[in-house]
Design a protein around this motif. Structure first.
Motif, PDB file in Angstrom:
ATOM      1  N   UNK A   1       0.860  -1.099  -0.017  1.00 26.44           N
ATOM      2  CA  UNK A   1       0.116  -0.015  -0.031  1.00 26.44           C
ATOM      3  C   UNK A   1       0.831   1.123  -0.063  1.00 26.44           C
ATOM      4  N   UNK A   2       0.542   2.233  -0.842  1.00 29.49           N
ATOM      5  CA  UNK A   2       1.462   3.635  -0.927  1.00 29.49           C
ATOM      6  C   UNK A   2       0.652   4.772  -0.477  1.00 29.49           C
ATOM      7  N   UNK A   3      -0.266   4.540   0.344  1.00 32.35           N
ATOM      8  CA  UNK A   3      -1.034   5.973   0.557  1.00 32.35           C
ATOM      9  C   UNK A   3      -0.070   6.533   1.535  1.00 32.35           C
ATOM     10  N   UNK A   4       0.342   6.201   2.443  1.00 34.21           N
ATOM     11  CA  UNK A   4       0.967   6.975   3.473  1.00 34.21           C
ATOM     12  C   UNK A   4       2.384   7.856   2.814  1.00 34.21           C
ATOM     13  N   UNK A   5       3.088   7.146   1.483  1.00 26.54           N
ATOM     14  CA  UNK A   5       4.101   7.693   1.062  1.00 26.54           C
ATOM     15  C   UNK A   5       3.480   8.636  -0.114  1.00 26.54           C
ATOM     16  N   UNK A   6       2.349   8.739  -0.454  1.00 31.78           N
ATOM     17  CA  UNK A   6       1.597   9.757  -1.359  1.00 31.78           C
ATOM     18  C   UNK A   6       1.390  10.929  -0.453  1.00 31.78           C
ATOM     19  N   UNK A   7       0.878  10.397   0.627  1.00 33.34           N
ATOM     20  CA  UNK A   7       0.667  11.981   1.657  1.00 33.34           C
ATOM     21  C   UNK A   7       1.948  12.204   1.896  1.00 33.34           C
ATOM     22  N   UNK A   8       2.883  11.645   1.913  1.00 35.90           N
ATOM     23  CA  UNK A   8       4.157  12.089   2.686  1.00 35.90           C
ATOM     24  C   UNK A   8       4.628  13.238   1.428  1.00 35.90           C
ATOM     25  N   UNK A   9       4.647  12.559   0.279  1.00 35.99           N
ATOM     26  CA  UNK A   9       4.970  13.502  -0.839  1.00 35.99           C
ATOM     27  C   UNK A   9       4.443  14.722  -1.005  1.00 35.99           C
ATOM     28  N   UNK A  10       3.136  14.926  -0.954  1.00 37.11           N
ATOM     29  CA  UNK A  10       2.118  16.038  -0.741  1.00 37.11           C
ATOM     30  C   UNK A  10       2.539  16.892   0.671  1.00 37.11           C
ATOM     31  N   UNK A  11       2.916  16.426   1.735  1.00 39.76           N
ATOM     32  CA  UNK A  11       3.160  17.194   2.664  1.00 39.76           C
ATOM     33  C   UNK A  11       4.572  17.882   2.429  1.00 39.76           C
ATOM     34  N   UNK A  12       5.516  17.099   1.672  1.00 37.18           N
ATOM     35  CA  UNK A  12       6.838  17.678   1.301  1.00 37.18           C
ATOM     36  C   UNK A  12       6.561  18.685   0.450  1.00 37.18           C
ATOM     37  N   UNK A  13       6.009  18.382  -0.682  1.00 37.09           N
ATOM     38  CA  UNK A  13       5.699  19.518  -1.757  1.00 37.09           C
ATOM     39  C   UNK A  13       4.910  20.935  -1.265  1.00 37.09           C
ATOM     40  N   UNK A  14       3.956  20.590  -0.512  1.00 40.40           N
ATOM     41  CA  UNK A  14       3.184  21.643  -0.425  1.00 40.40           C
ATOM     42  C   UNK A  14       3.250  22.324   1.203  1.00 40.40           C
ATOM     43  N   UNK A  15       4.095  21.570   1.909  1.00 44.78           N
ATOM     44  CA  UNK A  15       4.425  22.356   3.224  1.00 44.78           C
ATOM     45  C   UNK A  15       3.310  22.007   4.301  1.00 44.78           C
ATOM     46  N   UNK A  16       2.568  20.779   4.301  1.00 38.82           N
ATOM     47  CA  UNK A  16       1.231  20.634   4.898  1.00 38.82           C
ATOM     48  C   UNK A  16       1.907  19.381   6.056  1.00 38.82           C
ATOM     49  N   UNK A  17       0.874  19.116   6.898  1.00 39.18           N
ATOM     50  CA  UNK A  17       0.866  18.120   7.761  1.00 39.18           C
ATOM     51  C   UNK A  17      -0.154  17.064   7.697  1.00 39.18           C
ATOM     52  N   UNK A  18      -0.684  16.675   6.494  1.00 40.53           N
ATOM     53  CA  UNK A  18      -1.899  15.818   6.177  1.00 40.53           C
ATOM     54  C   UNK A  18      -1.643  14.622   6.900  1.00 40.53           C
ATOM     55  N   UNK A  19      -2.499  14.130   7.502  1.00 37.98           N
ATOM     56  CA  UNK A  19      -2.568  12.419   8.091  1.00 37.98           C
ATOM     57  C   UNK A  19      -3.663  11.768   7.369  1.00 37.98           C
ATOM     58  N   UNK A  20      -3.646  10.441   6.941  1.00 39.35           N
ATOM     59  CA  UNK A  20      -4.776   9.694   6.276  1.00 39.35           C
ATOM     60  C   UNK A  20      -5.619   9.547   7.478  1.00 39.35           C
ATOM     61  N   UNK A  21      -6.861   9.201   7.256  1.00 39.30           N
ATOM     62  CA  UNK A  21      -7.784   8.774   8.159  1.00 39.30           C
ATOM     63  C   UNK A  21      -8.113   7.458   8.181  1.00 39.30           C
ATOM     64  N   UNK A  22      -8.557   7.266   9.359  1.00 34.20           N
ATOM     65  CA  UNK A  22      -8.522   5.620   9.486  1.00 34.20           C
ATOM     66  C   UNK A  22      -9.675   4.884   8.674  1.00 34.20           C
ATOM     67  N   UNK A  23      -9.529   3.942   8.065  1.00 37.25           N
ATOM     68  CA  UNK A  23     -10.266   3.330   7.334  1.00 37.25           C
ATOM     69  C   UNK A  23     -11.642   2.598   8.174  1.00 37.25           C
ATOM     70  N   UNK A  24     -12.782   2.755   7.938  1.00 37.60           N
ATOM     71  CA  UNK A  24     -13.974   2.375   8.473  1.00 37.60           C
ATOM     72  C   UNK A  24     -14.532   1.064   7.871  1.00 37.60           C
ATOM     73  N   UNK A  25     -14.378   1.108   6.672  1.00 43.32           N
ATOM     74  CA  UNK A  25     -14.970  -0.188   6.151  1.00 43.32           C
ATOM     75  C   UNK A  25     -14.629   0.075   4.390  1.00 43.32           C
ATOM     76  N   UNK A  26     -15.224  -0.997   3.850  1.00 43.18           N
ATOM     77  CA  UNK A  26     -14.699  -1.298   2.200  1.00 43.18           C
ATOM     78  C   UNK A  26     -15.197   0.075   1.634  1.00 43.18           C
ATOM     79  N   UNK A  27     -16.495   0.303   1.676  1.00 46.13           N
ATOM     80  CA  UNK A  27     -17.230   1.191   0.911  1.00 46.13           C
ATOM     81  C   UNK A  27     -17.821   2.460   1.618  1.00 46.13           C
ATOM     82  N   UNK A  28     -17.167   2.936   3.011  1.00 41.96           N
ATOM     83  CA  UNK A  28     -17.288   3.834   3.709  1.00 41.96           C
ATOM     84  C   UNK A  28     -17.691   5.078   3.164  1.00 41.96           C
ATOM     85  N   UNK A  29     -16.675   5.451   2.087  1.00 45.95           N
ATOM     86  CA  UNK A  29     -16.851   6.593   1.740  1.00 45.95           C
ATOM     87  C   UNK A  29     -17.986   7.022   0.957  1.00 45.95           C
TER      88      UNK A  29
END
Length: 456
Positions: free
Chosen positions: A425-453
């Motif tokens: 899974x690469x989600x954390x690495x992608x968020x890390x790239x966003x934080x590095x590029x745009x100076x943010x401190x974004x964190x992933x939300x915890x997954x609640x379920x397969x189709x919770x979105x």
């Protein structure tokens, strides 16, 4: 209900003829039959007796499938659903008399005519382009011709970067035929992919022992004296010996049958939002159709399997329930570059200016990447490219339609993941790239379920 009843009373037992049995034509026929049990539905094709998966042609050549494996429906399906198949070519259409002339069979009369004639490979008048051993890859006949043309082939040249070009190269390499790949852009598919993605594919093509020649155009195809190809001359002046040339410089709507008739054409058959042409009772769908006013963010000519299916479904609904305009939503496509899977959602241009911002992340291995482009003011995501990872279509379709911000998309990325179990899974690495590029401190939300979105 009154509109539907009126429609059925006016169309009871109508003769619906569809020219073309590809994904657009067959989808339309199936969905008309679902809603209209009385219509007389006929599908005509001189290419193949039964509908087959065109995208699987390459796998027949590579030995992974047989032709029979590419037929989505059993032979009995057509009779059971009262879909008449005619294996023949249409040679002439009399739009006034509503009559079709066929090559081998008696004329056919229609009440409603649906043109789903597909595409034809482009050629640009190169010297020698009609020599034996020079061809494109679109039809079943093209595949059969390629079987003959590559027998005992010692070297091949593929002309033109893009999806068909890379498929041709992969097919040839599966038979251990050396391939030189001529691409006129600075990078593979450089008019479609941003530089980083294009260069990722460049590297991957070379790793598969394909001789990729960038900024090389075809100048001439040489004759061996017997009407067969013996080599090509590139724009650099270099001569490359070969006995097969695969042409993959795009396709154009197949409108030869209706050229110089009362039917209005441009590059394709001109249709309105309901796929109606300028002639009453005549419609066009799939690769051959050209929308007069395409929906926002869409092209006037759409030549993919997904859009052909949507064209067929939309027209069938209009002909059986009530008229509905073509409103496909955000663009989507998927493909494979050798063994790297590719998905795109919305619009990711090859280049952009201040009107967009971009996040790009690439795995250190160089075969997986993710890009999102978004509005710099609202942060709304407008397009996504993904290589080497599988993402859920519904997730990004909704995100783009609803204008989700880049940060919301990234926080929910885990729920978009459609990779098999045990894949990285690469989600954390992608968020890390966003934080590095745009100076943010974004964190992933915890997954609640397969189709919770879907509940958000």
């Amino acid at each position: 209900m009154r509109d539907k009843a009126a429609l059925k009373s006016n169309t009871e037992g109508r003769r619906i003829v569809i020219i073309g049995n590809g994904i657009a034509g067959v989808t339309c026929a199936r969905h008309i039959r679902k809603r209209d049990s009385a219509a007389q539905i006929t599908l005509i094709s001189g290419e193949s007796e039964h509908f087959f998966s065109r995208t699987a042609l390459m796998y027949i050549y590579m030995g992974h499938l047989t032709y029979g494996h590419t037929k989505p429906y059993e032979t009995w399906f057509w009779e059971k659903n009262r879909l008449r198949l005619i294996y023949d070519w249409v040679t002439h259409i009399d739009f006034e008399q509503k009559t079709l002339q066929l090559q081998k069979q008696p004329p056919l009369i229609y009440d409603t005519l649906i043109l789903a004639t597909g595409s034809t490979p482009n050629k640009y008048g190169w010297p020698g382009q009609d020599l034996k051993g020079v061809q494109g890859l679109y039809s079943l006949q093209d595949l059969e011709e390629m079987e003959v043309n590559t027998r005992n082939c010692q070297r091949a040249v593929v002309v033109g970067g893009g999806l068909i070009g890379i498929e041709l190269a992969e097919m040839l390499r599966s038979r251990h035929i050396p391939v030189t790949f001529l691409v006129r852009e600075e990078n593979f598919w450089g008019n479609v992919l941003p530089v980083q993605e294009a260069q990722l594919v460049n590297r991957h093509v070379l790793e598969h022992h394909i001789d990729l020649r960038l900024i090389h155009e075809l100048e001439e195809i040489q004759d061996d004296g017997t009407g067969r190809v013996k080599g090509v001359v590139a724009s650099t002046g270099e001569q490359i010996d070969c006995s097969f040339v695969g042409i993959s410089v795009g396709v154009s709507p197949n409108i030869a049958l209706v050229k110089d008739t009362a039917l209005e054409t441009n590059r394709g058959i001109l249709v309105d939002d309901y796929f109606a042409t300028n002639l009453p009772g005549v419609y066009a769908i799939g690769d051959c159709a050209e929308l007069r006013t395409p929906p926002t963010g869409r092209r006037s000519i759409e030549q993919t399997w997904y859009t052909g299916r949507m064209h067929g479904e939309t027209l069938a609904y209009s002909l059986t329930e009530k008229r509905v305009p073509y409103r496909p939503g955000p663009w989507f496509n998927s493909a494979k570059f050798l063994d790297i899977e590719f998905q795109t959602y919305g619009v990711v241009p090859a280049a952009w200016g201040e009107e967009l911002q971009s996040l790009y992340w690439e795995h250190p291995g160089g075969k997986i990447c993710f890009r999102a482009v978004f509005n710099p003011d609202t942060k709304a995501v407008t397009g996504v490219n993904a290589f080497g990872m599988r993402l859920r279509h519904n997730f990004f379709d909704r995100a783009i339609k609803e204008g989700w911000s880049i940060e919301k998309v990234l926080q929910l990325m885990e729920e978009a993941d459609f990779n098999p179990e045990f894949y990285d899974r690469h989600h954390s690495a992608i968020i890390g790239a966003y934080n590095a590029q745009f100076g943010t401190s974004l964190q992933p939300r915890k997954k609640k379920g397969l189709f919770s979105f879907f509940s958000r």
